[in-house]
Design a protein around this motif. Structure first.
Motif, short mmCIF file in Angstrom:
data_model
loop_
_atom_site.label_atom_id
_atom_site.label_comp_id
_atom_site.label_asym_id
_atom_site.label_seq_id
_atom_site.Cartn_x
_atom_site.Cartn_y
_atom_site.Cartn_z
N TYR A 321 0.82 -1.21 0.00
CA TYR A 321 0.00 0.00 0.00
C TYR A 321 0.86 1.26 0.00
O TYR A 321 0.49 2.27 -0.61
N LEU A 322 2.01 1.22 0.67
CA LEU A 322 2.89 2.39 0.69
C LEU A 322 3.43 2.66 -0.72
O LEU A 322 3.43 3.80 -1.18
N ALA A 323 3.89 1.63 -1.40
CA ALA A 323 4.41 1.81 -2.76
C ALA A 323 3.35 2.36 -3.68
O ALA A 323 3.59 3.31 -4.45
N ARG A 324 2.14 1.80 -3.62
CA ARG A 324 1.06 2.28 -4.49
C ARG A 324 0.63 3.69 -4.12
O ARG A 324 0.26 4.49 -4.99
N ASN A 325 0.66 4.01 -2.82
CA ASN A 325 0.31 5.37 -2.40
C ASN A 325 1.29 6.39 -2.96
O ASN A 325 0.90 7.45 -3.45
N LEU A 326 2.59 6.07 -2.89
CA LEU A 326 3.60 6.99 -3.38
C LEU A 326 3.46 7.19 -4.89
O LEU A 326 3.54 8.32 -5.39
N LEU A 327 3.25 6.11 -5.61
CA LEU A 327 3.08 6.22 -7.06
C LEU A 327 1.85 7.03 -7.41
O LEU A 327 1.88 7.91 -8.27
N ALA A 328 0.73 6.74 -6.74
CA ALA A 328 -0.51 7.44 -7.03
C ALA A 328 -0.39 8.93 -6.67
O ALA A 328 -0.90 9.80 -7.39
N MET A 329 0.28 9.22 -5.56
CA MET A 329 0.41 10.62 -5.12
C MET A 329 1.18 11.45 -6.13
O MET A 329 0.79 12.57 -6.46
N PHE A 330 2.27 10.90 -6.65
CA PHE A 330 3.08 11.67 -7.58
C PHE A 330 2.52 11.65 -9.00
O PHE A 330 2.96 12.40 -9.85
N ARG A 331 1.52 10.80 -9.24
CA ARG A 331 0.76 10.88 -10.50
C ARG A 331 -0.44 11.81 -10.35
O ARG A 331 -1.20 12.01 -11.29
N ARG A 332 -0.62 12.32 -9.14
CA ARG A 332 -1.76 13.17 -8.78
C ARG A 332 -3.08 12.43 -8.92
O ARG A 332 -4.12 13.03 -9.21
N ASP A 333 -3.04 11.14 -8.72
CA ASP A 333 -4.26 10.34 -8.72
C ASP A 333 -4.79 10.28 -7.28
O ASP A 333 -4.64 9.29 -6.58
N TYR A 334 -5.41 11.37 -6.85
CA TYR A 334 -5.83 11.49 -5.46
C TYR A 334 -6.96 10.52 -5.12
O TYR A 334 -7.10 10.13 -3.95
N ARG A 335 -7.75 10.16 -6.10
CA ARG A 335 -8.81 9.19 -5.85
C ARG A 335 -8.22 7.86 -5.40
O ARG A 335 -8.69 7.25 -4.44
N GLN A 336 -7.17 7.43 -6.10
CA GLN A 336 -6.56 6.15 -5.73
C GLN A 336 -5.88 6.24 -4.36
O GLN A 336 -5.92 5.30 -3.58
N VAL A 337 -5.26 7.39 -4.05
CA VAL A 337 -4.66 7.56 -2.73
C VAL A 337 -5.71 7.38 -1.65
O VAL A 337 -5.49 6.68 -0.65
N ALA A 338 -6.87 8.02 -1.84
CA ALA A 338 -7.94 7.91 -0.85
C ALA A 338 -8.44 6.47 -0.73
O ALA A 338 -8.63 5.95 0.37
N GLU A 339 -8.63 5.81 -1.88
CA GLU A 339 -9.12 4.42 -1.86
C GLU A 339 -8.12 3.49 -1.18
O GLU A 339 -8.51 2.58 -0.43
#
Length: 543
Positions: A321-339
């Protein structure tokens, strides 16, 4: 008694802060009236004729190892701390006031059970380095190996017990009276820190950590870990290979030797992410006193790690989850970060994903308007967690060490190479790690790792299938009654209803099979076999 000790320690802290006038580091407008009242009695004397940086360093030294470690962390953040404080705090890395060399020698002889002359050809009674927890001297073994001898400071445990007692008292007060005290779990955080600091007092644990880290990077040109000499290691003494290199903050030496600082900084980032994601075993005390550089090859510099007392690890789920959070955050995919925060359990399941997404966007968008090289990777991660806390995210103790280490790594990297784009270095690695985690080769490796336990449980599978079949037969016996009840309720028995009811029974049968398989063998293959057996029985009953 313990509360009285904590109160006494609190008064000592107030006295040191007042005597060294540390409150002057904050503007008067930012000082609570309570702080001014507490410190007033301790400011009656004459202030030391020292500059503010010297006063801060001496105060931290006087307060003990917990405060020294706080100063070590501050010294790695030139982007947050003024230069004059950085220069002075750097002295805390390995220049804490040493204790007497003769006491050191007596301590080592007692621990090893032999006079120093029986083990060493040479032993320097002047310390090579002196840190908050331990002191280091150089020596030469009888076989000619150059080594360093490390010993824990005498009576340091008593000081730590008092400090942790005070922290625990403050944590209880915070958890009871602060508006968000229970959610922040301060008592759990103190307990976690207590475990960490006491682990650091056990040098046998550090020796084992060093062996593991060395094994992880045995074939890597990026990081060297010195050899340990197990026969001469005890709980309060350890002997390790002496290394020769430049301290990671010695920029002048690097420039003189023509070291490629960009490569050096990027390799530091790669080492960190390799430890966190590939090995799940990372050095969690990466201040400059613990990191040296082998400068023998200017174009391909490598790191040398020391002091492996504090190592961190994450659960597989937290890694993912940490790896996916970091990737999503820097892609500005805030929906995925929240999910991902909801899926990981970092925030309550009842959290509104839409509201959480909007909050993350409001915090992160101003950050990402900057050029990537100007974004603090560590601060972005901390900001993300702070935003999550507004949505009742409990403190995640397993992530505390990671956050601290990431701040250290980024601080060191920017000292070496101010234009370091940490994201450019980290992004490809995270993408690669996520792909490799689910690659057939990785799955096969995991299968081989689990195979012995599965084989051990395999003789139970026939009994499991038989028991599942018996349960399915019992279910089949009551199936007509269930069907009649369903027909009576619906007033007709159409083919579509019969198919619907049959599907419901199949689902029930498969669920029962999963239950029995998981409860009895706790293994996925057993549950899969149970599901298959249940499905076959129901298929025969209703085909």
């Amino acid at each position: 008694m313990k509360k009285l000790q904590s109160i006494a320690r609190f008064l000592k802290i107030a006295r040191v802060i007042g005597r060294y006038r540390l409150d002057e580091l904050l503007p008067s407008s930012m000082q609570p009236i309570q702080l001014k009242l507490i410190l007033a009695p301790f400011k009656l004397g004459r202030a030391p004729q020292l500059n503010r940086a010297e006063r801060l360093r001496l105060a931290l030294e006087e307060l003990g190892p917990i405060f020294v470690k706080f100063g070590q962390l501050l010294s790695t953040r030139p982007d947050l701390i003024p230069p004059d404080l950085i220069i002075e705090l750097n002295k805390l890395q390995d220049r804490v006031t040493p204790f007497d060399g003769e006491i050191f020698c007596a301590l080592v002889e007692k621990a090893l059970g032999h006079p120093l002359t029986d083990i060493f050809d040479e032993f320097d009674r002047q310390p090579l380095a002196s840190a908050s927890i331990a002191q280091v001297h150089t020596a030469t073994l009888k076989n000619g190996d150059k080594v360093v001898v490390k010993a824990v400071r005498p009576n340091i445990e008593k000081t730590i017990v008092k400090d942790v007692g005070l922290m625990r008292l403050l944590a209880h007060i915070l958890e009871r009276y602060a508006p968000h005290g229970k959610r922040l779990k301060p008592i759990a955080v103190v307990e976690e820190y207590q475990q960490t600091i006491f682990d650091e007092l056990d040098l046998m644990r550090e020796t084992a950590n060093a062996s593991q880290l060395k094994r992880n990077f045995e074939q890597s040109p990026l990081l060297y870990v010195p050899n340990v000499y197990w026969p001469y290691c005890r709980r309060n003494v350890m002997v390790m290979e002496r290394i020769y290199g430049a301290q990671v903050t010695d920029i002048a030496t690097f420039n003189k030797e023509g070291i490629d600082l960009k490569v050096l900084a990027e390799r530091g980032v790669e080492i960190f992410f390799t430890q966190v994601f590939r090995d799940n075993f990372f050095h969690a005390d990466m201040h400059p006193g613990n990191v040296f550089v082998d400068i023998s090859d200017a174009q391909s510099p490598s790191y040398i790690a020391l002091d492996m007392a504090i190592m961190g690890s994450l659960d597989r789920e937290d890694q993912y989850y940490l790896a996916r959070n970091l990737l999503a955050m820097f892609r500005r995919d805030y929906r995925q970060v929240a999910e991902l925060h909801v899926l990981s359990g970092w925030v309550p399941k009842s959290t509104s994903v839409g509201a959480f997404e909007a909050a993350i966007r409001a915090v992160c968008e101003p950050i990402f308007e900057k050029p990537l090289k100007e974004i603090s990777f560590g601060e972005a991660l901390i900001t993300l967690f702070q935003t999550a806390q507004r949505f009742e995210m409990p403190v995640q103790p397993q992530l505390v060490l990671l956050q601290k280490t990431l701040l250290n790594i980024e601080g060191l990297g920017r000292q070496l190479y101010p234009d370091l784009d940490l994201w450019e270095t980290a992004h490809p690695y995270l993408e690669k790690w996520l792909k490799e985690r689910f690659a057939p080769k990785s799955l096969w490796k995991e299968l081989k790792r689990q195979a012995p336990e599965w084989l051990e449980k395999f003789p139970e599978v026939p009994h499991l299938i038989l028991e599942t079949t018996q349960n399915m037969n019992q279910l089949a016996q009551i199936a007509p009654q269930l069907q009649n009840a369903a027909s009576t309720t619906a007033h007709k028995n159409t083919q579509s209803q019969r198919q619907y009811f049959t599907k419901a029974l199949v689902v029930l049968g498969v669920s029962t099979g999963v239950y029995f398989g998981w409860e009895q063998l706790h293994q996925l293959p057993a549950a899969a076999i149970a599901c298959l057996a249940g499905s076959v029985v129901l298929w025969q009953l209703f085909k």
